[in-house]
Write an enzyme that holds these catalytic residues in place. Structure first.
Site, mmCIF file in Angstrom:
data_model
loop_
_atom_site.group_PDB
_atom_site.id
_atom_site.type_symbol
_atom_site.label_atom_id
_atom_site.label_comp_id
_atom_site.label_asym_id
_atom_site.label_seq_id
_atom_site.Cartn_x
_atom_site.Cartn_y
_atom_site.Cartn_z
ATOM 1 N N ILE A 69 0.881 -1.172 0.000
ATOM 2 C CA ILE A 69 0.000 0.000 0.000
ATOM 3 C C ILE A 69 0.919 1.223 0.000
ATOM 4 O O ILE A 69 1.890 1.277 0.772
ATOM 5 C CB ILE A 69 -1.001 0.005 1.183
ATOM 6 C CG1 ILE A 69 -1.884 1.251 1.138
ATOM 7 C CG2 ILE A 69 -0.323 -0.101 2.517
ATOM 8 C CD1 ILE A 69 -3.155 1.125 1.981
ATOM 9 N N ALA A 70 0.645 2.162 -0.870
ATOM 10 C CA ALA A 70 1.493 3.353 -0.965
ATOM 11 C C ALA A 70 0.686 4.525 -1.495
ATOM 12 O O ALA A 70 -0.193 4.352 -2.344
ATOM 13 C CB ALA A 70 2.684 3.087 -1.890
ATOM 14 N N VAL A 71 1.007 5.704 -0.979
ATOM 15 C CA VAL A 71 0.353 6.947 -1.411
ATOM 16 C C VAL A 71 1.455 7.944 -1.770
ATOM 17 O O VAL A 71 2.467 8.058 -1.045
ATOM 18 C CB VAL A 71 -0.557 7.507 -0.288
ATOM 19 C CG1 VAL A 71 -1.124 8.872 -0.672
ATOM 20 C CG2 VAL A 71 -1.682 6.527 0.017
ATOM 21 N N GLU A 103 3.062 -7.493 6.861
ATOM 22 C CA GLU A 103 4.312 -7.126 7.534
ATOM 23 C C GLU A 103 4.532 -5.641 7.334
ATOM 24 O O GLU A 103 4.215 -5.111 6.275
ATOM 25 C CB GLU A 103 5.525 -7.854 6.919
ATOM 26 C CG GLU A 103 5.552 -9.335 7.136
ATOM 27 C CD GLU A 103 4.946 -10.083 5.962
ATOM 28 O OE1 GLU A 103 4.838 -9.496 4.865
ATOM 29 O OE2 GLU A 103 4.565 -11.240 6.159
ATOM 30 N N ASN A 108 7.771 2.211 10.987
ATOM 31 C CA ASN A 108 6.777 2.860 10.124
ATOM 32 C C ASN A 108 5.507 3.187 10.914
ATOM 33 O O ASN A 108 4.461 2.549 10.777
ATOM 34 C CB ASN A 108 6.461 1.951 8.928
ATOM 35 C CG ASN A 108 5.729 2.693 7.818
ATOM 36 O OD1 ASN A 108 5.202 3.782 8.042
ATOM 37 N ND2 ASN A 108 5.695 2.098 6.636
ATOM 38 N N TYR A 115 -3.068 0.811 10.076
ATOM 39 C CA TYR A 115 -3.533 -0.579 10.223
ATOM 40 C C TYR A 115 -4.308 -0.764 11.534
ATOM 41 O O TYR A 115 -5.328 -1.447 11.567
ATOM 42 C CB TYR A 115 -2.343 -1.547 10.167
ATOM 43 C CG TYR A 115 -1.581 -1.495 8.861
ATOM 44 C CD1 TYR A 115 -2.244 -1.387 7.642
ATOM 45 C CD2 TYR A 115 -0.185 -1.556 8.828
ATOM 46 C CE1 TYR A 115 -1.546 -1.327 6.442
ATOM 47 C CE2 TYR A 115 0.525 -1.500 7.637
ATOM 48 C CZ TYR A 115 -0.160 -1.376 6.457
ATOM 49 O OH TYR A 115 0.531 -1.319 5.270
HETATM 50 C C1 LIG Z 1 1.146 4.678 5.199
HETATM 51 C C2 LIG Z 1 0.495 5.479 4.067
HETATM 52 C C3 LIG Z 1 -0.015 4.528 2.993
HETATM 53 C C4 LIG Z 1 -0.688 6.284 4.666
HETATM 54 O O1 LIG Z 1 -1.336 6.951 3.604
HETATM 55 P P1 LIG Z 1 -2.147 8.319 3.814
HETATM 56 O O2 LIG Z 1 -2.963 8.548 2.594
HETATM 57 O O3 LIG Z 1 -1.229 9.412 4.228
HETATM 58 O O4 LIG Z 1 -3.074 7.938 5.052
HETATM 59 P P2 LIG Z 1 -4.460 8.628 5.486
HETATM 60 O O5 LIG Z 1 -4.420 10.092 5.187
HETATM 61 O O6 LIG Z 1 -5.580 7.860 4.887
HETATM 62 O O7 LIG Z 1 -4.421 8.425 7.060
HETATM 63 C C5 LIG Z 1 -5.085 7.349 7.695
HETATM 64 C C6 LIG Z 1 -4.452 7.095 9.045
HETATM 65 O O8 LIG Z 1 -3.093 6.655 8.880
HETATM 66 C C7 LIG Z 1 -2.295 7.157 9.975
HETATM 67 N N1 LIG Z 1 -1.284 8.073 9.465
HETATM 68 C C8 LIG Z 1 -1.065 8.424 8.183
HETATM 69 N N2 LIG Z 1 -0.003 9.257 8.096
HETATM 70 C C9 LIG Z 1 0.457 9.420 9.356
HETATM 71 C C10 LIG Z 1 1.558 10.145 9.903
HETATM 72 N N3 LIG Z 1 2.382 10.870 9.147
HETATM 73 N N4 LIG Z 1 1.760 10.063 11.247
HETATM 74 C C11 LIG Z 1 0.949 9.320 12.033
HETATM 75 N N5 LIG Z 1 -0.128 8.622 11.558
HETATM 76 C C12 LIG Z 1 -0.352 8.664 10.238
HETATM 77 C C13 LIG Z 1 -3.251 7.884 10.887
HETATM 78 O O9 LIG Z 1 -3.767 6.936 11.803
HETATM 79 C C14 LIG Z 1 -4.343 8.312 9.924
HETATM 80 O O10 LIG Z 1 -5.565 8.545 10.548
HETATM 81 P P3 LIG Z 1 -5.942 10.060 10.989
HETATM 82 O O11 LIG Z 1 -5.914 10.866 9.724
HETATM 83 O O12 LIG Z 1 -7.299 9.887 11.579
HETATM 84 O O13 LIG Z 1 -4.869 10.489 11.961
HETATM 85 C C15 LIG Z 1 1.513 6.511 3.467
HETATM 86 O O14 LIG Z 1 2.120 7.227 4.524
HETATM 87 C C16 LIG Z 1 2.603 5.897 2.605
HETATM 88 O O15 LIG Z 1 2.418 5.693 1.400
HETATM 89 N N6 LIG Z 1 3.767 5.606 3.204
HETATM 90 C C17 LIG Z 1 4.906 5.083 2.425
HETATM 91 C C18 LIG Z 1 4.648 3.673 1.960
HETATM 92 C C19 LIG Z 1 4.443 2.740 3.149
HETATM 93 O O16 LIG Z 1 5.136 2.844 4.152
HETATM 94 N N7 LIG Z 1 3.500 1.802 2.997
HETATM 95 C C20 LIG Z 1 3.208 0.821 4.017
HETATM 96 C C21 LIG Z 1 4.029 -0.395 3.775
HETATM 97 S S1 LIG Z 1 3.748 -1.643 5.022
#
Ligand SMILES: CC(C)(COP(=O)(O)OP(=O)(O)OC[C@H]1O[C@@H](n2cnc3c(N)ncnc32)[C@H](O)[C@@H]1OP(=O)(O)O)[C@@H](O)C(=O)NCCC(=O)NCCS
Length: 151
Positions: A69-71, A103, A108, A115
């Site tokens: 999963i990635a954004v 995993e 992270n 999750y």
């Molecule tokens: C993890 C990831 C997919 C989250 O995507 P995102 O679109 O920013 O997430 P959302 O905006 O939908 O946030 C949902 C929840 O995730 C958590 N979250 C996301 N970014 C966060 C941050 N920087 N710090 C703490 N919590 C965070 C929070 O619980 C958040 O809920 P909230 O908005 O009510 O606080 C993104 O940070 C990413 O792509 N990271 C790099 C790739 C990665 O690590 N993937 C996971 C591999 S296991």
């Protein structure tokens, strides 16, 4: 932003996104092989035709594994990750899986927080699982009450 099943034409952008998000990114061949695997479900989040995120899952018998999963960094903290994970969880439920597992790097915190919001809980640790940098993986699992095993 819309979420659809990932198409072969999304792979080029997915590879670029991988390189932005991960120190050991997946290659184009890996995405091609995943999209051709009927046990895999991949979803793309798009904004005006641009791929801004993706998620993928493998289902074998009644077990599911979140593969990725990635954004895009410019689109984070706007609910895209939540929407992508929700799509996977709904797909897993529709397949009547007993559980979804994954995993994640121990450091992270953002992904772990995401999750946990969906009910995944920590069930173990894989020592030295990740490279660049070497790091332990936290194992997390979400159990479905309606799974075929009834667990
Ligand atoms: C993890 C990831 C997919 C989250 O995507 P995102 O679109 O920013 O997430 P959302 O905006 O939908 O946030 C949902 C929840 O995730 C958590 N979250 C996301 N970014 C966060 C941050 N920087 N710090 C703490 N919590 C965070 C929070 O619980 C958040 O809920 P909230 O908005 O009510 O606080 C993104 O940070 C990413 O792509 N990271 C790099 C790739 C990665 O690590 N993937 C996971 C591999 S296991």
């Amino acid at each position: 932003m819309i979420i659809t099943a990932m198409k072969p034409s999304d792979i080029g952008q997915a590879v670029m996104l991988e390189r932005l998000c991960f120190s050991v990114p997946w290659s184009e061949d890996m995405f091609v092989s995943e999209l051709n695997n009927p046990a895999c479900s991949y979803y793309a989040a798009c904004d005006n035709g641009r791929l801004i995120g993706f998620s993928g899952m493998l289902a074998v018998l009644d077990e599911g594994n979140v593969l990725n999963i990635a954004v895009h960094p410019m689109y984070r903290r706007q609910g895209v990750g939540r929407a992508l994970l929700e799509t996977l969880v709904k797909k897993a439920a529709s397949l009547h899986l007993a559980f979804l597992t994954l995993e994640v790097r121990e450091s992270n915190k953002s992904a772990i927080s995401l999750y946990e919001k969906f009910g995944f809980s920590r069930v173990g640790l894989r020592r030295g699982y990740y490279e660049r940098p070497k790091e332990d993986a936290v194992l997390m699992t979400l159990y479905f009450k309606q799974g075929r095993t009834g667990s």
